[in-house]
Write an enzyme that holds these catalytic residues in place. Structure first.
Site, short mmCIF file in Angstrom:
data_model
loop_
_atom_site.label_atom_id
_atom_site.label_comp_id
_atom_site.label_asym_id
_atom_site.label_seq_id
_atom_site.Cartn_x
_atom_site.Cartn_y
_atom_site.Cartn_z
N MET A 136 0.81 -1.22 0.00
CA MET A 136 0.00 0.00 0.00
C MET A 136 0.85 1.28 0.00
O MET A 136 0.32 2.38 0.18
CB MET A 136 -0.96 0.01 1.20
CG MET A 136 -1.93 -1.17 1.24
SD MET A 136 -3.02 -1.25 -0.23
CE MET A 136 -3.11 -3.04 -0.47
N CYS A 137 2.16 1.15 -0.21
CA CYS A 137 3.04 2.32 -0.26
C CYS A 137 2.92 3.05 -1.59
O CYS A 137 2.90 2.42 -2.64
CB CYS A 137 4.49 1.85 -0.14
SG CYS A 137 5.18 2.07 1.49
N HIS A 138 2.90 4.36 -1.53
CA HIS A 138 2.92 5.15 -2.75
C HIS A 138 4.30 5.09 -3.40
O HIS A 138 5.31 5.06 -2.71
CB HIS A 138 2.60 6.62 -2.43
CG HIS A 138 1.19 6.81 -1.97
ND1 HIS A 138 0.80 6.56 -0.68
CD2 HIS A 138 0.08 7.22 -2.63
CE1 HIS A 138 -0.50 6.82 -0.57
NE2 HIS A 138 -0.97 7.22 -1.73
N MET A 162 8.56 4.34 5.51
CA MET A 162 8.67 2.97 5.00
C MET A 162 9.95 2.78 4.19
O MET A 162 10.57 1.72 4.22
CB MET A 162 7.44 2.58 4.16
CG MET A 162 6.15 2.46 4.93
SD MET A 162 6.27 1.61 6.52
CE MET A 162 6.91 0.01 6.03
N GLU A 163 10.34 3.82 3.47
CA GLU A 163 11.57 3.75 2.69
C GLU A 163 12.78 3.59 3.62
O GLU A 163 13.69 2.81 3.34
CB GLU A 163 11.73 5.02 1.83
CG GLU A 163 10.85 5.05 0.58
CD GLU A 163 9.36 5.27 0.86
OE1 GLU A 163 9.00 5.62 2.01
OE2 GLU A 163 8.56 5.12 -0.08
N ASP A 176 23.21 -12.40 4.60
CA ASP A 176 23.51 -13.21 3.42
C ASP A 176 25.02 -13.35 3.18
O ASP A 176 25.51 -14.44 2.89
CB ASP A 176 22.86 -12.58 2.18
CG ASP A 176 23.11 -13.40 0.92
OD1 ASP A 176 22.94 -14.63 0.98
OD2 ASP A 176 23.48 -12.82 -0.11
#
Lengths: 164, 164, 164, 164, 164, 164
Positions: free
Chosen positions: F74-76, F112-113, F127
């Site tokens: 739902m992120c723009h 969010m970024e 990793d």
């Protein structure tokens, strides 16, 4: 009869296909885009002269087949051995038919890849022509046949659903 | 009348929109997926109990709207201000209707984003249910309305093309 | 003189362009792919008859321009207002020239988008023709001109670097 | 001699490799980026002190190899077993050489993956240094060798094309 | 003891796994997101009534597992045979636990796929709820078990690291 | 108090931000990855000699910030003006701290970024080192501060949640 894409708690999952054998699989899907007769004429005549709408649409369809597992949430990411996208002009219906044939050797079918290729090829035709015809309609995208895998062969009984 | 997506040599291009002003734009697209009555029943009843097919479809549709410029070759990559995907159950027609409403403030319209969201939402329903119903058909994906931009408002005259 | 893409600890970063104004920006890049004369002949003659290598290459170049910020780690993700990819046949040099012109209105230049479009267009020509000519060479990809932004206009002094 | 990427109607397709056996395949590609001597010096000295341009370039090259089938339209999406990107400093030519070695076990070669890795590694060097040297030129990207598959081994006869 | 992801010059590489056999592999990862009790209550009660945060989170986690090789630079792009993402509500700790189980038949393990699925599922919960609770914390993402491959079985000795 | 990401029918949506003004926005997120002391030592000493784990991690974090809208449903999709990823070594805790600072000028925040950049940077460290230390744990990923936008400034009260 149950949806296989949900677990016992009703949460979606990517179905485990680890125990399925690798088999050759083919899927063929088809769809149409209906448009004004003059739009169809521009596309058909343009190929030689003005710019090839269907060449762009077809590249888009092939690339979309490869992107299917990223577009459709529960689709497995698989290696495709071949993708073919073809067009047919229906002057009587003022429509273009799009057919995609996708093959793989693997554990899952390629129905979604074929259906996605057809959908994106139709959307690309829309995009290329929308400045002259906003009313185009994408119609009757469906699976025509598939073979390979446990669920075996499927051939559409044309008369049941599609009344095109 | 000309396709704007080709240059004078007939090569496709991404049309230059640099001189267009930023305006508010809305596009609404719609489509259907027809299925067996028992498949429709499983989807409707499943929401509460077994797993929510439409929840997955709707997430897929929203994500696809944001991916449009990567799926459709000549589409501009734009910032979307909002995406809404809604469903309607048509028991009489044994179909689910999908409607996507996309908004932006920018230099290009969002018709392709709305149409792509609808297409991918339908494809995802197909994927989630294909184990029980391979014959589903995606039908009549079209633009219902748009506003904003130089080409102005468009409202579909429902009767012309779609005979659903 | 310093690389701007590193911080004081020598770690790469995506340079902050938040205080730059939005300006119109253009970048033009160019490159070549050298091949056997018979390969070039097949491409040129094929356009009308057998299949249009350059149509596929050009779609790939345009799509790559939009993907630049995902391919080049420190590139900003920006809205492109236009992308044009053109080809020129050099029979004497047995080569195809590719030129990409990219425009935006924004805070960063579009040199990388133009250079990426040229590179991918050349790679696609290689891919389409490699079955008949593995020895093709991609040559002299460079920025031809740019305008807009604080660093101002750049026009390549052709004679300095490229000895094509 | 024919391009295999087109069907009988001249439409591009992703060639069907379903009947090819899985074999070990290797491809090595190479390219160069020419720059001002002071730019080269900044890169070489920077590794220890200011920031490692080549570390970023190399990550970009490896990631691009994995993205090849999404960047090059008719490339198969395949599993890569290994990717190596190496650099060589040519002080006399004021250039950096980039070599990519890609391996797979599969039905198609990995030439395009190696060429794409080299191209993107070069583009990333350009991006990281463009603030100090806009005139850099990417040169002579070509396949050096490949093995595996029906078409067998290929080793570039250095003298034919590349006059670097 | 050495990092395998670097070559003799200290440059990163995607390790060559071409000689590894295809084996069945499983990895299970787990993590938590801590939040205010009222946020947890909204999520739990919302499932039936207001909107299903965890349904969106779970789709995001599954899709992220498939994207792992594009997000994590040195990860091999592999075919996943199955992905399951599950949630557990910890009312006493005011937290949601996320567990991802990923399977493949191949040459590399799927630890990174499982860990990425958990991370993205947690991030998505954060995104969906951030308007009401900016202070949420993602905690203790770790590998719980893996099997298959040369390095054999791993089962976390819970007491060593995680003090949750 | 309500989740804004759901409509009245409980379906998720990408919230409409079309009426929000463009403002400068900053978000800073932070997280940790705990490991064996000998793993930490290998990372720290490796930078100069053997290969730079954190250089790869940092490129991955920056690229992930740009991919956020494709990973989080739902992120723009927004234009980022800058991304910085920094590391801190905690020898006493045998951990590496990761901090991401993301800026934009736009209609939505970049929390969010920043959180995605931190998560992916941590996953990449895992990793790169997993062959020597499978027990590493990613801990306490949270928002440290944000500014800009209607919801105003946020500064974490460190003591409430994170007990690191």
């Amino acid at each position: 009869m149950e949806f296989t894409h949900f677990d016992e708690e009703g949460r979606a999952r990517m179905v485990n296909v680890g125990e399925k054998p690798d088999t050759e699989r083919v899927a063929v899907a088809r769809g149409f885009i209906e448009m004004k007769p003059e739009t169809l004429k521009m596309i058909v005549e343009g190929r030689a002269k003005k710019g090839d709408v269907l060449a762009v649409s077809q590249v888009a369809g092939i690339m979309a087949a490869k992107e299917t597992s990223r577009i459709i949430p529960m689709c497995h990411n698989i290696f495709l051995t071949g993708v073919d996208v073809k067009f047919q002009i229906y002057e009587d219906k003022s429509a273009i038919g799009v057919e995609a044939r996708v093959t793989t050797v693997g554990k899952t079918g390629v129905e979604m890849e074929a259906l996605t290729a057809v959908s994106v090829a139709c959307l690309t035709i829309y995009d290329m022509c929308k400045a002259v015809d906003r009313g185009m309609v994408i119609k009757d995208i469906c699976l025509m046949e598939k073979s390979g895998g446990k669920s075996g062969e499927y051939i559409r009984n044309e008369n049941v659903f599609v009344k095109y």
